[in-house]
Enzyme design. Sequence first.
Site, PDB file in Angstrom:
ATOM      1  N   SER A 189      -5.788   3.998   4.728  1.00 52.32           N
ATOM      2  CA  SER A 189      -5.298   3.169   3.545  1.00 52.32           C
ATOM      3  C   SER A 189      -6.607   2.393   2.809  1.00 52.32           C
ATOM      4  CB  SER A 189      -4.302   2.363   3.833  1.00 52.32           C
ATOM      5  OG  SER A 189      -3.727   1.740   2.550  1.00 52.32           O
ATOM      6  N   SER A 210       0.660  -1.285   0.047  1.00 50.92           N
ATOM      7  CA  SER A 210       0.186  -0.095   0.009  1.00 50.92           C
ATOM      8  C   SER A 210       0.952   1.258   0.022  1.00 50.92           C
ATOM      9  CB  SER A 210      -0.888   0.005   1.112  1.00 50.92           C
ATOM     10  OG  SER A 210      -2.123  -0.793   0.990  1.00 50.92           O
ATOM     11  N   LYS A 267       2.965   6.447   4.985  1.00 53.85           N
ATOM     12  CA  LYS A 267       2.242   5.499   4.465  1.00 53.85           C
ATOM     13  C   LYS A 267       2.543   4.159   5.014  1.00 53.85           C
ATOM     14  CE  LYS A 267      -1.724   3.930   2.475  1.00 53.85           C
ATOM     15  NZ  LYS A 267      -1.265   3.035   3.407  1.00 53.85           N
ATOM     16  N   LYS A 293       0.143   3.928  -2.918  1.00 50.59           N
ATOM     17  CA  LYS A 293      -0.826   4.737  -2.729  1.00 50.59           C
ATOM     18  C   LYS A 293      -0.105   6.072  -2.667  1.00 50.59           C
ATOM     19  CE  LYS A 293      -4.752   2.038  -0.730  1.00 50.59           C
ATOM     20  NZ  LYS A 293      -3.928   0.923  -0.126  1.00 50.59           N
TER      21      LYS A 293
END
Length: 379
Positions: A121, A61, A226, A64
């Site tokens: 997320s 992730s 993140k 992202k």
Amino acid sequence: MKKCIIFIVSFCIFMSVPSTIFAEEQKEKKEIEVKSSILMCMDTGDIIKEENAYEHLSPASVTKIMSILLFMEAIDSGKIKLDDMVAASENAVSKGGSQIWLEVGEKMSVNDLLKAVIISSANDACTLLSEYVAGSSTAFVDMMNAKVKELGLKNSNFENCTGLDDDINNHYSCAYDLAVIAKEVMKYDLVKKYSTVWLDSLRGGKTELNNTNKLVNSYNGITGLKTGTTSNAGFCLCATAERDGMRLVSVVLGADTSNDRFKKTTELLDFGFANYKLSKITLDKTKITPVKIKQGRVKNIVPVSNNTDSILVTKNAGKFEYEYKIKKSVKAPVKKGDILGEVLVMCENEQVASVPLTAGMSIKTIDFSYVFRMLLKNI
């Protein structure tokens, strides 16, 4: 005989205690193993530490952050607005993993969707935003890879906007590329606003948003950014932090456990803040001498410098010294921005930077028509 036995027992005890202590010390000092990592100064782009920083790996992730960058560019350009309402598609709703459980046809604002992506997320929210920005999730992936090229990155290729990697074959990035993308993302205050939120909610408090980056609640100066976790990627984290006006970004990919990624990140950030600082470049304008323009409509020009940057140096570095190297003359024509010299920034007899000195205006060559006009003007 008794003395001999006492000596042997005492010797054994003596030898066993230090070895046990040594073993414990080694255990404590054992370096956390990850597949790849990097520590970069976001203010200068300097790499402070790196380990396999260009290896192609699944970023999970952390993908992202590229999606978020494109979302922010779309908002900044006016292509989409924070208060736009977006209806959830079947494609977005079908995404697994972290989500806010969108229902087909449910409308949510761009602002709330963005908040869900940055804080918790959410894969469904990320997919829906990608469709809204580009028209389809496939078209958005094309935008992601075009942005990779625009940023001059060489070791990234994306196949989706979320980082889910169960059914893709050529989705990868590297610690260096992700650090550069993070550097771009953190230029937006709205990202920092949400990436530092620990708890929030949507749907009037019915849906809770929990930040997946636990450093937000524990690390001094943290500003984002993140996390990412899949069975293929392991445990990943891109973290940004700021202290004393210096901004750092750390990327850790392929940690064995969630705690390992946070510990490794903490080690990297602590190292950067403990050992480095930003120092301002200060030029002496009186030492920037004019350059003669041969056959030019202007006889001479004083070079200019637009440099207002700082340099990353170690905290024990000495004072800067400057060497001014300026051309005595150049031949016309001269274009605005042409290099007319440089200033070498030295520290402890080593060059740490070079500041270009350029023409602040364009200067044309003297020709017959120009001479004729000047004669008429004087008459």
